[in-house]
Scaffold this motif. Structure first.
Motif, mmCIF file in Angstrom:
data_model
loop_
_atom_site.group_PDB
_atom_site.id
_atom_site.type_symbol
_atom_site.label_atom_id
_atom_site.label_comp_id
_atom_site.label_asym_id
_atom_site.label_seq_id
_atom_site.Cartn_x
_atom_site.Cartn_y
_atom_site.Cartn_z
ATOM 1 N N LEU A 71 -15.043 3.729 -6.874
ATOM 2 C CA LEU A 71 -14.363 2.491 -6.503
ATOM 3 C C LEU A 71 -13.540 1.902 -7.650
ATOM 4 N N LYS A 72 -13.971 2.109 -8.886
ATOM 5 C CA LYS A 72 -13.268 1.555 -10.047
ATOM 6 C C LYS A 72 -12.995 2.668 -11.045
ATOM 7 N N PRO A 73 -11.914 3.422 -10.877
ATOM 8 C CA PRO A 73 -11.607 4.492 -11.826
ATOM 9 C C PRO A 73 -11.365 3.921 -13.220
ATOM 10 N N GLY A 74 -11.830 4.629 -14.227
ATOM 11 C CA GLY A 74 -11.656 4.183 -15.598
ATOM 12 C C GLY A 74 -12.809 3.358 -16.119
ATOM 13 N N VAL A 75 -13.851 3.177 -15.317
ATOM 14 C CA VAL A 75 -15.001 2.395 -15.744
ATOM 15 C C VAL A 75 -15.784 3.201 -16.778
ATOM 16 N N GLY A 76 -16.343 2.502 -17.761
ATOM 17 C CA GLY A 76 -17.075 3.169 -18.828
ATOM 18 C C GLY A 76 -18.531 2.748 -18.863
ATOM 19 N N VAL A 77 -19.229 3.218 -19.869
ATOM 20 C CA VAL A 77 -20.657 2.927 -20.013
ATOM 21 C C VAL A 77 -20.876 1.432 -20.214
ATOM 22 N N GLY A 78 -20.021 0.785 -21.013
ATOM 23 C CA GLY A 78 -20.184 -0.643 -21.283
ATOM 24 C C GLY A 78 -20.076 -1.495 -20.032
ATOM 25 N N ALA A 79 -19.118 -1.199 -19.193
ATOM 26 C CA ALA A 79 -18.956 -1.958 -17.946
ATOM 27 C C ALA A 79 -20.131 -1.708 -17.009
ATOM 28 N N LEU A 80 -20.616 -0.477 -16.966
ATOM 29 C CA LEU A 80 -21.762 -0.171 -16.113
ATOM 30 C C LEU A 80 -23.028 -0.828 -16.650
ATOM 31 N N ARG A 81 -23.162 -0.928 -17.977
ATOM 32 C CA ARG A 81 -24.307 -1.632 -18.561
ATOM 33 C C ARG A 81 -24.301 -3.089 -18.125
#
Length: 150
Positions: A71-81
């Motif tokens: 749903l959100k391409p380009g999302v990283g570990v920090g955003a998922l945290r």
């Protein structure tokens, strides 16, 4: 029941909880996705008091992360945290927000990379691959039709 037209069903068209449950079952049944040895020992974040009680929690988290990356391409570990974080209850003191465990999210993303579901972007985030998108859309179509033909 809603009639679906000739257009394809995507992950956006189905309920998140139902899709995550179906994709977690798909990951569990696939022999390419392995559960790490340490999953029975970890908590999902410092704000949690206990570890997960469900035996298949790792597959559910992996399915949820795969959906988020779709749903959100380009999302990283920090955003998922940040997304999987929560309130840290400190007794009589005020609650404060704590991020989720980054090693767990990183481990899931690495497993999804090995299975060719996600790939790294030039900016450092993750995006879904063509194979991964087809896989997730196929599961979403099965969920939308009401069956779970594995």
């Amino acid at each position: 029941m809603v009639e679906y037209e000739a257009r394809g069903i995507t992950v956006r068209d189905v309920a998140p909880a139902v899709f995550i449950e179906a994709y977690a079952l798909h990951l569990k049944n696939s022999d390419r996705f392995e559960i790490p040895k340490w999953t029975d020992l970890v908590k999902t974040g410092v704000h949690k008091e206990l570890g997960p009680t469900d035996d298949d929690w790792y597959f559910v988290r992996a399915a949820s992360i795969a959906r988020k990356v779709y749903l959100k391409p380009g999302v990283g570990v920090g955003a998922l945290r940040k997304w999987y974080g929560g309130q840290y209850r400190r007794g009589a003191r005020a609650k404060t927000f704590q991020r989720a465990a980054g090693g767990l999210i990183r481990s899931v993303l690495q497993q999804l990379e090995e299975t060719k579901v996600v790939e790294k972007t030039a900016s450092g985030g993750r995006r879904i691959t063509r194979v991964g998108q087809q896989d997730l859309d196929r599961i979403a179509g099965q969920v939308a039709r009401g069956g779970n033909e594995e």
